[in-house]
Design a protein around this motif. Structure first.
Motif, PDB file in Angstrom:
ATOM      1  N   LEU A  80       0.869  -1.184   0.000  1.00  0.00           N
ATOM      2  CA  LEU A  80       0.000   0.000   0.000  1.00  0.00           C
ATOM      3  C   LEU A  80       0.905   1.233   0.000  1.00  0.00           C
ATOM      4  CD1 LEU A  80      -2.995   0.990   0.244  1.00  0.00           C
ATOM      5  CD2 LEU A  80      -2.554   1.215   2.693  1.00  0.00           C
ATOM      6  N   ASP A  81       0.883   1.968  -1.118  1.00  0.00           N
ATOM      7  CA  ASP A  81       1.725   3.156  -1.275  1.00  0.00           C
ATOM      8  C   ASP A  81       0.993   4.354  -0.633  1.00  0.00           C
ATOM      9  OD1 ASP A  81       3.851   4.692  -2.277  1.00  0.00           O
ATOM     10  OD2 ASP A  81       2.922   4.955  -4.253  1.00  0.00           O
ATOM     11  N   HIS A  82       1.647   5.514  -0.615  1.00  0.00           N
ATOM     12  CA  HIS A  82       1.098   6.756  -0.049  1.00  0.00           C
ATOM     13  C   HIS A  82      -0.327   6.730   0.486  1.00  0.00           C
ATOM     14  CE1 HIS A  82       4.229   9.568  -1.383  1.00  0.00           C
ATOM     15  NE2 HIS A  82       4.295   8.862  -2.484  1.00  0.00           N
ATOM     16  N   GLY A 232      10.432   7.300  -9.331  1.00  0.00           N
ATOM     17  CA  GLY A 232      11.456   6.524 -10.041  1.00  0.00           C
ATOM     18  C   GLY A 232      11.415   6.636 -11.558  1.00  0.00           C
ATOM     19  N   SER A 233      10.351   7.229 -12.121  1.00  0.00           N
ATOM     20  CA  SER A 233      10.293   7.405 -13.581  1.00  0.00           C
ATOM     21  C   SER A 233      11.158   8.587 -13.987  1.00  0.00           C
ATOM     22  CB  SER A 233       8.855   7.717 -14.035  1.00  0.00           C
ATOM     23  OG  SER A 233       8.004   6.657 -13.728  1.00  0.00           O
ATOM     24  N   GLY A 234      11.934   8.372 -15.044  1.00  0.00           N
ATOM     25  CA  GLY A 234      12.608   9.501 -15.688  1.00  0.00           C
ATOM     26  C   GLY A 234      13.765  10.108 -14.921  1.00  0.00           C
ATOM     27  N   GLY A 254       5.908   4.789 -11.298  1.00  0.00           N
ATOM     28  CA  GLY A 254       4.503   4.934 -11.656  1.00  0.00           C
ATOM     29  C   GLY A 254       4.297   5.469 -13.060  1.00  0.00           C
ATOM     30  N   THR A 255       4.755   6.710 -13.277  1.00  0.00           N
ATOM     31  CA  THR A 255       4.424   7.436 -14.505  1.00  0.00           C
ATOM     32  C   THR A 255       4.777   6.666 -15.783  1.00  0.00           C
ATOM     33  OG1 THR A 255       4.736   9.492 -13.295  1.00  0.00           O
ATOM     34  CG2 THR A 255       4.775   9.652 -15.688  1.00  0.00           C
ATOM     35  N   GLU A 256       5.940   6.045 -15.811  1.00  0.00           N
ATOM     36  CA  GLU A 256       6.368   5.391 -17.070  1.00  0.00           C
ATOM     37  C   GLU A 256       5.385   4.310 -17.496  1.00  0.00           C
ATOM     38  OE1 GLU A 256       9.998   5.278 -18.641  1.00  0.00           O
ATOM     39  OE2 GLU A 256      11.146   5.740 -16.847  1.00  0.00           O
TER      40      GLU A 256
HETATM   41  P1  13P Z   1       6.680   8.283 -10.661  1.00  0.00           P
HETATM   42  O1  13P Z   1       5.258   8.294 -11.100  1.00  0.00           O
HETATM   43  O2  13P Z   1       7.343   9.571 -10.864  1.00  0.00           O
HETATM   44  O3  13P Z   1       7.422   7.117 -11.213  1.00  0.00           O
HETATM   45  O4  13P Z   1       6.641   8.063  -9.074  1.00  0.00           O
HETATM   46  C1  13P Z   1       5.931   6.985  -8.529  1.00  0.00           C
HETATM   47  C2  13P Z   1       5.912   7.051  -7.042  1.00  0.00           C
HETATM   48  O5  13P Z   1       6.837   7.497  -6.432  1.00  0.00           O
HETATM   49  C3  13P Z   1       4.717   6.540  -6.367  1.00  0.00           C
HETATM   50  O6  13P Z   1       4.809   6.629  -4.996  1.00  0.00           O
END
Ligand code: 13P
Length: 301
Positions: A80-82, A232-234, A254-256
């Motif tokens: 479970l993230d944030h 972690g993206s980019g 996440g974003t990638e």
């Molecule tokens: P990005 O979407 O920048 O990869 O970050 C993901 C993240 O940190 C989710 O907690």
């Protein structure tokens, strides 16, 4: 089976990281797990509250049910993230209920994000969640410092943010925070930023972030627990690879993979094609970008 706590500790000791993939859309779960298995890696599948509020993950329960359908226990765990105490729109969140429910659902680790509070309040909130998580036998991640990017509206230009060190996790505070909360993993701000989640910005390419590796090293020496890299993206690849040698044991991405899914779905209106795009992007991230193919054995021993 080794616990998630054990696996992240192994990662940090070995100078590698466990990737944690965010799933804002339920059909992303299956291709992420397939990619992790085929790369013979180990990763977490994770969802954050904003992914069921602003995207289409629906709920912690829906993600858990989807995860259970595709679970490969030798390769993945559910995190479970944030769960923010105050969210990106400045609203108060009933974080204790959200986290209690996730623990009941069987989430194998949880995160409380008190980073919008002052130090004392963050310590109090985190301590409450650590108690709940440990009672359920799972590790708790917390955050100190400001990993920007999730907020709506204009942000400071990245270079200004990096040069000023604004929002970076303070070393002395981090030491106090970890001692007083007993959290297992600490998310730090060292130049990393989250991909935007609001408005048109959520579709844009992320700025290439850099990491202050000297600051990261000071943090790892001060706290002695695995550190977590959000956003972690980019990130500049040299910085990324080096971060794993300076205490980072978990990296959130996440974003990638979200943008890979959204773009393919928009182009084809076909969920299967979008899932394939996620599979390919996840394979590329694990194997080519993070050099983590074949690390399962090392991480789970
Ligand atoms: P990005 O979407 O920048 O990869 O970050 C993901 C993240 O940190 C989710 O907690």
């Amino acid at each position: 089976m080794p616990t998630t706590a054990h696996i992240i500790t192994n990662a940090r000791r070995a100078g590698v990281a466990v990737l944690a993939f965010n799933v804002p859309y339920l059909p992303m779960v299956a291709p992420v797990i397939r990619a992790v298995r085929e790369q013979d890696a180990f990763a977490l599948v994770e969802t954050a509250r904003l992914e069921w509020i602003k995207f289409a993950a629906h709920s912690a329960a829906a993600v858990q049910a989807e995860f259970a359908k595709w679970n490969q226990p030798d390769h993945v765990r559910l995190h479970l993230d944030h769960v923010p105490v105050i969210d990106e729109d400045h609203l108060e969140v009933d974080y204790i209920s959200v986290i209690t429910q996730a623990l009941e659902l069987g989430y194998q680790s949880v995160m409380v994000d008190g980073s919008r509070l002052n130090l004392e309040e963050n310590i109090d909130a985190t301590r409450r969640v650590v108690t709940l998580a440990h009672r359920a036998g799972v590790p708790c991640e917390a955050e100190l410092g400001m990993v920007m990017g999730h907020e709506a509206g204009p942000t400071l230009p990245y270079d200004e943010l990096f040069e000023s060190g604004r929002g970076f996790t303070d070393v002395q505070e981090a030491q106090t925070f970890v001692q007083q909360t007993g959290c297992d993993w600490l998310s730090v701000a060292v130049g990393n930023i989250h991909g935007a989640v609001s408005g048109a910005m959520k579709d844009e390419k992320k700025v290439e972030a850099r990491l202050d590796l000297a600051h990261l090293e000071r943090l790892q020496r001060a706290v002695g627990i695995p550190l977590v890299l959000h956003g972690g993206s980019g990130i500049n690849r040299e910085c990324l690879l080096a971060s794993m040698k300076h205490g980072i044991g978990k990296i959130n991405v996440g974003t990638e993979i979200r943008q890979a899914y959204e773009r393919a779905l928009k182009a084809s209106s076909d969920v299967t094609a979008a899932q394939e795009a996620v599979y390919e992007k996840t394979c590329w991230l694990i194997g080519d970008h993070f050099n983590l193919a074949g690390t399962r054995q090392l991480l789970t021993s």
